[in-house]
Motif scaffolding. Structure first.
Motif, PDB file in Angstrom:
ATOM      1  N   PRO A 201     102.597 -19.084 122.434  1.00 11.98           N
ATOM      2  CA  PRO A 201     102.845 -18.805 120.970  1.00 11.98           C
ATOM      3  C   PRO A 201     102.128 -17.811 120.460  1.00 11.98           C
ATOM      4  CG  PRO A 201     101.000 -20.504 121.364  1.00 11.98           C
ATOM      5  CD  PRO A 201     101.548 -20.082 122.534  1.00 11.98           C
ATOM      6  N   GLN A 202     101.471 -16.834 121.506  1.00 10.95           N
ATOM      7  CA  GLN A 202     100.763 -15.558 120.870  1.00 10.95           C
ATOM      8  C   GLN A 202     100.802 -14.552 121.674  1.00 10.95           C
ATOM      9  OE1 GLN A 202      98.606 -18.077 122.177  1.00 10.95           O
ATOM     10  NE2 GLN A 202      97.680 -17.024 123.612  1.00 10.95           N
ATOM     11  N   PHE A 203     100.571 -13.118 121.218  1.00  9.86           N
ATOM     12  CA  PHE A 203     100.611 -12.175 122.026  1.00  9.86           C
ATOM     13  C   PHE A 203      99.255 -11.820 122.263  1.00  9.86           C
ATOM     14  CE2 PHE A 203     100.667  -7.675 123.531  1.00  9.86           C
ATOM     15  CZ  PHE A 203     101.694  -7.525 124.375  1.00  9.86           C
ATOM     16  N   GLY A 204      98.288 -11.689 123.354  1.00  9.03           N
ATOM     17  CA  GLY A 204      97.070 -11.185 123.550  1.00  9.03           C
ATOM     18  C   GLY A 204      96.258 -12.588 123.819  1.00  9.03           C
ATOM     19  N   GLN A 205      94.987 -12.647 123.271  1.00 10.13           N
ATOM     20  CA  GLN A 205      94.241 -13.651 123.524  1.00 10.13           C
ATOM     21  C   GLN A 205      93.280 -13.723 122.270  1.00 10.13           C
ATOM     22  OE1 GLN A 205      91.947 -13.314 127.122  1.00 10.13           O
ATOM     23  NE2 GLN A 205      91.937 -15.467 127.390  1.00 10.13           N
ATOM     24  N   PRO A 206      93.652 -14.419 121.280  1.00  9.59           N
ATOM     25  CA  PRO A 206      92.797 -14.329 119.882  1.00  9.59           C
ATOM     26  C   PRO A 206      91.574 -15.047 120.181  1.00  9.59           C
ATOM     27  CG  PRO A 206      94.634 -15.726 119.611  1.00  9.59           C
ATOM     28  CD  PRO A 206      94.791 -15.077 121.109  1.00  9.59           C
ATOM     29  N   ASP A 207      91.322 -16.022 121.127  1.00  9.74           N
ATOM     30  CA  ASP A 207      89.944 -16.500 121.516  1.00  9.74           C
ATOM     31  C   ASP A 207      89.931 -16.871 122.996  1.00  9.74           C
ATOM     32  OD1 ASP A 207      90.136 -19.372 121.787  1.00  9.74           O
ATOM     33  OD2 ASP A 207      90.574 -19.537 119.611  1.00  9.74           O
ATOM     34  N   LYS A 208      89.113 -17.033 123.697  1.00 10.52           N
ATOM     35  CA  LYS A 208      89.031 -17.257 125.165  1.00 10.52           C
ATOM     36  C   LYS A 208      89.375 -18.677 125.639  1.00 10.52           C
ATOM     37  CE  LYS A 208      87.318 -13.155 126.129  1.00 10.52           C
ATOM     38  NZ  LYS A 208      88.209 -12.295 126.530  1.00 10.52           N
ATOM     39  N   SER A 209      89.820 -19.520 124.610  1.00  9.70           N
ATOM     40  CA  SER A 209      90.325 -20.907 125.105  1.00  9.70           C
ATOM     41  C   SER A 209      92.017 -20.526 125.106  1.00  9.70           C
ATOM     42  CB  SER A 209      89.933 -21.782 123.804  1.00  9.70           C
ATOM     43  OG  SER A 209      90.441 -21.583 122.769  1.00  9.70           O
ATOM     44  N   TYR A 210      92.328 -19.675 124.510  1.00 11.52           N
ATOM     45  CA  TYR A 210      93.987 -19.347 124.581  1.00 11.52           C
ATOM     46  C   TYR A 210      94.078 -18.765 126.035  1.00 11.52           C
ATOM     47  CZ  TYR A 210      94.620 -20.449 119.660  1.00 11.52           C
ATOM     48  OH  TYR A 210      94.788 -20.784 118.398  1.00 11.52           O
ATOM     49  N   LEU A 211      95.382 -19.032 126.709  1.00 16.78           N
ATOM     50  CA  LEU A 211      95.845 -18.091 127.783  1.00 16.78           C
ATOM     51  C   LEU A 211      96.350 -16.851 127.304  1.00 16.78           C
ATOM     52  CD1 LEU A 211      97.758 -20.899 129.653  1.00 16.78           C
ATOM     53  CD2 LEU A 211      95.620 -19.852 130.268  1.00 16.78           C
ATOM     54  N   GLN A 212      95.996 -15.715 127.987  1.00 17.21           N
ATOM     55  CA  GLN A 212      96.403 -14.480 127.564  1.00 17.21           C
ATOM     56  C   GLN A 212      98.004 -14.790 127.289  1.00 17.21           C
ATOM     57  OE1 GLN A 212      94.793 -11.621 127.295  1.00 17.21           O
ATOM     58  NE2 GLN A 212      96.144  -9.989 127.197  1.00 17.21           N
ATOM     59  N   HIS A 213      98.485 -14.330 126.412  1.00 17.35           N
ATOM     60  CA  HIS A 213      99.817 -14.218 125.855  1.00 17.35           C
ATOM     61  C   HIS A 213     100.569 -15.458 125.983  1.00 17.35           C
ATOM     62  CE1 HIS A 213      99.264 -10.054 125.971  1.00 17.35           C
ATOM     63  NE2 HIS A 213      99.521  -9.740 127.372  1.00 17.35           N
ATOM     64  N   GLY A 214      99.924 -16.487 125.653  1.00 18.54           N
ATOM     65  CA  GLY A 214     100.187 -17.920 125.656  1.00 18.54           C
ATOM     66  C   GLY A 214     100.641 -18.675 126.877  1.00 18.54           C
ATOM     67  N   PHE A 215     101.202 -19.985 126.895  1.00 19.92           N
ATOM     68  CA  PHE A 215     101.190 -20.711 127.875  1.00 19.92           C
ATOM     69  C   PHE A 215     102.742 -20.933 128.395  1.00 19.92           C
ATOM     70  CE2 PHE A 215     102.163 -23.370 124.176  1.00 19.92           C
ATOM     71  CZ  PHE A 215     103.059 -24.193 124.620  1.00 19.92           C
ATOM     72  N   LEU A 216     103.621 -20.467 127.851  1.00 18.90           N
ATOM     73  CA  LEU A 216     105.106 -20.683 128.362  1.00 18.90           C
ATOM     74  C   LEU A 216     105.199 -19.695 129.682  1.00 18.90           C
ATOM     75  CD1 LEU A 216     107.374 -20.305 125.546  1.00 18.90           C
ATOM     76  CD2 LEU A 216     106.450 -22.418 126.471  1.00 18.90           C
ATOM     77  N   ARG A 217     104.508 -18.823 129.876  1.00 20.90           N
ATOM     78  CA  ARG A 217     104.765 -17.726 130.949  1.00 20.90           C
ATOM     79  C   ARG A 217     103.717 -18.464 132.105  1.00 20.90           C
ATOM     80  NH1 ARG A 217     102.022 -12.431 131.212  1.00 20.90           N
ATOM     81  NH2 ARG A 217      99.941 -12.544 130.931  1.00 20.90           N
ATOM     82  N   ARG A 218     103.088 -19.424 132.020  1.00 25.57           N
ATOM     83  CA  ARG A 218     102.197 -20.049 133.054  1.00 25.57           C
ATOM     84  C   ARG A 218     102.625 -21.228 133.433  1.00 25.57           C
ATOM     85  NH1 ARG A 218      96.977 -18.009 133.816  1.00 25.57           N
ATOM     86  NH2 ARG A 218      97.079 -19.444 135.581  1.00 25.57           N
ATOM     87  N   ASN A 219     104.088 -21.716 133.223  1.00 25.93           N
ATOM     88  CA  ASN A 219     104.519 -23.094 133.484  1.00 25.93           C
ATOM     89  C   ASN A 219     105.781 -22.852 134.150  1.00 25.93           C
ATOM     90  OD1 ASN A 219     102.653 -25.356 132.458  1.00 25.93           O
ATOM     91  ND2 ASN A 219     102.573 -23.760 131.026  1.00 25.93           N
ATOM     92  N   LYS A 220     106.270 -23.910 135.005  1.00 28.07           N
ATOM     93  CA  LYS A 220     107.468 -23.771 135.832  1.00 28.07           C
ATOM     94  C   LYS A 220     108.584 -24.510 134.975  1.00 28.07           C
ATOM     95  CE  LYS A 220     109.851 -24.694 140.374  1.00 28.07           C
ATOM     96  NZ  LYS A 220     109.367 -25.248 141.563  1.00 28.07           N
TER      97      LYS A 220
END
Length: 160
Positions: A82-101
């Protein structure tokens, strides 16, 4: 037994890698009429490459791309949500959609005179890598579905 088709992923206009289309994570879309093609990885619904009908590669991966699902893929066209970048360290870089199958939407594949394409989907209940502890609990009352559509034409492609 026939040989499985190979999907070509480009790193530059002169460097490429062949991927086995028997791999359940690789989706090869070919527009039969023109010969244009696109390679998708279900991990992250990631566009790995697009080649025009004239054989010109327009989308490429980094030669350092990791393709085993242990990290987001470098290069191609990633999904950032849901975001571009990493607004805080608890977020995945560029969001979670790209880290799931993602899964192919049954019956969504098409190949017409004008275009060829496919739809992939990811439901929130199926997300394995997310913010915080990385999972959505089975008891969550929240759910939504993201649908990603890729269409290719002889000289271009769209994704929505």
């Amino acid at each position: 037994m026939p040989t499985a088709p190979k999907a070509v992923v480009f790193h530059s206009s002169t460097s490429s890698t062949e991927l086995d289309c028997n791999d359940d994570d690789i989706v090869l879309i070919t527009h039969t009429k023109s010969g244009a093609n696109c390679v998708l990885q279900k991990f992250g619904a990631h566009v790995l490459s697009y080649q025009t009908a004239a054989g010109k590669p327009l989308i490429m991966l980094s030669k350092d791309a990791i393709m085993d699902g242990s990290a987001a893929i470098r290069g191609g066209i990633p999904l950032c949500f849901p975001q571009f970048g990493q607004p805080d360290k608890s977020y995945l870089q560029h969001g979670f959609l790209r880290r799931n199958k993602w899964k192919v939407v049954e019956g969504s594949e098409f190949d017409t005179d004008d275009a060829a394409g496919i739809k992939l989907e990811l439901e929130l209940k199926d997300v394995a890598v997310a913010r915080g502890d990385g999972t959505w609990g089975n008891d969550t009352k929240l759910n939504c579905k993201s649908i990603f559509t890729v269409s290719i034409y002889d000289k271009s492609m769209t994704k929505t």
